[in-house]
Design a protein around this motif. Structure first.
Motif, PDB file in Angstrom:
ATOM      1  N   PHE A 136     -13.478  -9.615   4.607  1.00 42.15           N
ATOM      2  CA  PHE A 136     -12.566  -9.603   3.840  1.00 42.15           C
ATOM      3  C   PHE A 136     -11.976 -11.117   3.802  1.00 42.15           C
ATOM      4  O   PHE A 136     -11.289 -11.407   2.806  1.00 42.15           O
ATOM      5  N   LEU A 140      -9.557  -4.888   0.427  1.00 45.31           N
ATOM      6  CA  LEU A 140     -10.848  -5.749  -0.222  1.00 45.31           C
ATOM      7  C   LEU A 140     -10.230  -5.779  -1.849  1.00 45.31           C
ATOM      8  O   LEU A 140     -11.326  -6.575  -2.321  1.00 45.31           O
ATOM      9  N   SER A 141      -9.552  -5.183  -2.296  1.00 43.00           N
ATOM     10  CA  SER A 141      -9.055  -5.371  -3.603  1.00 43.00           C
ATOM     11  C   SER A 141      -8.522  -6.692  -3.975  1.00 43.00           C
ATOM     12  O   SER A 141      -8.257  -7.440  -3.215  1.00 43.00           O
ATOM     13  N   PRO A 142      -8.483  -6.922  -5.716  1.00 38.07           N
ATOM     14  CA  PRO A 142      -7.733  -8.253  -5.773  1.00 38.07           C
ATOM     15  C   PRO A 142      -6.297  -8.480  -5.417  1.00 38.07           C
ATOM     16  O   PRO A 142      -5.955  -9.523  -4.835  1.00 38.07           O
ATOM     17  N   THR A 143      -5.570  -7.358  -5.254  1.00 40.81           N
ATOM     18  CA  THR A 143      -4.186  -7.531  -4.511  1.00 40.81           C
ATOM     19  C   THR A 143      -4.411  -7.979  -3.099  1.00 40.81           C
ATOM     20  O   THR A 143      -3.594  -8.882  -2.738  1.00 40.81           O
ATOM     21  N   GLY A 144      -5.516  -7.403  -2.334  1.00 35.94           N
ATOM     22  CA  GLY A 144      -5.483  -7.693  -1.235  1.00 35.94           C
ATOM     23  C   GLY A 144      -5.822  -9.241  -0.882  1.00 35.94           C
ATOM     24  O   GLY A 144      -5.251  -9.921  -0.159  1.00 35.94           O
ATOM     25  N   THR A 145      -6.738  -9.653  -1.656  1.00 36.60           N
ATOM     26  CA  THR A 145      -7.284 -11.009  -1.669  1.00 36.60           C
ATOM     27  C   THR A 145      -6.175 -11.875  -2.117  1.00 36.60           C
ATOM     28  O   THR A 145      -5.834 -13.082  -1.453  1.00 36.60           O
ATOM     29  N   SER A 146      -5.198 -11.572  -2.913  1.00 39.03           N
ATOM     30  CA  SER A 146      -4.341 -12.418  -3.370  1.00 39.03           C
ATOM     31  C   SER A 146      -3.260 -12.602  -2.245  1.00 39.03           C
ATOM     32  O   SER A 146      -2.850 -13.788  -2.143  1.00 39.03           O
ATOM     33  N   PHE A 192       0.871  -1.052   0.119  1.00 39.77           N
ATOM     34  CA  PHE A 192       0.022  -0.095   0.117  1.00 39.77           C
ATOM     35  C   PHE A 192       0.778   1.330  -0.043  1.00 39.77           C
ATOM     36  O   PHE A 192       0.505   2.319  -0.835  1.00 39.77           O
ATOM     37  N   ASN A 252      -9.912  -0.124   1.335  1.00 39.19           N
ATOM     38  CA  ASN A 252     -10.144  -0.401   0.054  1.00 39.19           C
ATOM     39  C   ASN A 252      -9.203  -1.438  -0.770  1.00 39.19           C
ATOM     40  O   ASN A 252      -9.438  -2.347  -1.409  1.00 39.19           O
ATOM     41  N   PHE A 253      -7.967  -1.108  -0.420  1.00 43.56           N
ATOM     42  CA  PHE A 253      -6.809  -1.912  -0.711  1.00 43.56           C
ATOM     43  C   PHE A 253      -6.787  -3.476  -0.288  1.00 43.56           C
ATOM     44  O   PHE A 253      -6.620  -4.476  -1.085  1.00 43.56           O
ATOM     45  N   ALA A 257      -8.827   4.477   1.977  1.00 40.84           N
ATOM     46  CA  ALA A 257      -7.917   3.872   0.817  1.00 40.84           C
ATOM     47  C   ALA A 257      -7.285   2.368   1.384  1.00 40.84           C
ATOM     48  O   ALA A 257      -7.284   1.507   0.369  1.00 40.84           O
TER      49      ALA A 257
END
Length: 268
Positions: free
Chosen positions: A123, A252-258, A68, A249-250, A246
């Protein structure tokens, strides 16, 4: 007459040259301005945020924090990891923080009911696993072995999410486990195992994975195992609401999920 014509021609050429040069400068200025605007837009958040997060998120959130910060050069993320129950209590008592990531919906509800956060988002999910020393001295092969008086077991305290989830596992298995120690959070339980002070500890799958070869894992059957959900929310007392949102959101984003999936967490 020829002299006048030559003078007008020279003046016209000079004027055109100046006009062309001026246009060129304006073009460069616009490009620079657009680039600056774009740069400002991509780094629109700045300052420092403090994230209170469950101990089991230590490795994955530390990684997410670095990612982040790399994506938002103007932001610094600091973490306070610990038991969700303790973190929730600190928040409701006024501890300064911007984001809360809990290992239990119950502890998040404690914070939202107090009016310190709203609209949490789940999440991730986690399940339990038995951690044993690499040599497995007590020969633990399943959850029922933890009920043996000869097996020294470490658990989380009952009010901590990992303690509550372990209790559900024992209920599902129909056994009673008497621990030799009850720890403040899941990392403390894991530490007891890695130090060889106990024969087994009830931790999360993610903790066994993060410990690498310092422990061995004994899986718990799905029909006996139990899980916990991880909600995240920004805090109303945040002094940097934009950066807090922010970061949420990060996560919860695809990057976070990965990142979370790679650490062993499951999708909510």
């Amino acid at each position: 007459m020829n002299t006048i014509r030559r003078t007008m021609t020279v003046t016209l050429v000079a004027t055109l040259a100046l006009f062309t040069a001026g246009c060129g400068d304006d073009s460069k200025s616009d490009t620079s301005s657009a680039g600056g605007s774009s740069s400002t837009s991509s780094g629109s958040v700045s300052g420092t945020i403090t994230v209170f997060a469950a101990a089991s998120l230590t490795e994955s959130f530390t990684d997410l924090g670095k990612k982040f910060e790399a994506a938002n050069p103007g932001v610094k993320v600091t973490f306070s990891f610990g038991p969700s129950s303790g973190l929730a209590e600190q928040i409701t008592q006024g501890a300064p923080a911007d984001v809360f990531a809990s290992a239990s919906a119950k502890n998040m509800t404690q914070v939202t009911d107090a009016g310190d956060a709203a609209d949490p988002k789940t999440f991730a999910k986690n399940v339990m696993e038995i951690a044993v020393p690499p040599t497995n001295p007590a020969k633990v092969t399943g959850v029922n072995d933890l009920a043996k008086s000869s097996v020294k077991v470490a658990l989380c305290q009952s009010e901590v999410p990992c303690g509550a989830v372990a209790a559900q596992v024992f209920k599902n298995a129909g056994i009673t486990v008497k621990p030799v120690t009850e720890e403040a959070d899941v990392k403390a339980v894991l530490s007891k195992v890695t130090l060889g002070e106990v024969d087994a500890g009830m931790v999360y799958v993610t903790d066994v994975k993060s410990a690498g070869d310092k422990v061995a894992g004994v899986q718990i059957p799905d029909d006996v195992n139990a899980s916990t959900s991880y909600p995240i929310a920004t805090l109303k007392s945040s002094k940097n609401a934009a950066a807090a949102q922010a970061f949420m959101n990060f996560v919860l984003s695809p990057t976070g999920t990965s990142v979370l999936t790679a650490a062993g967490f499951q999708a909510p």
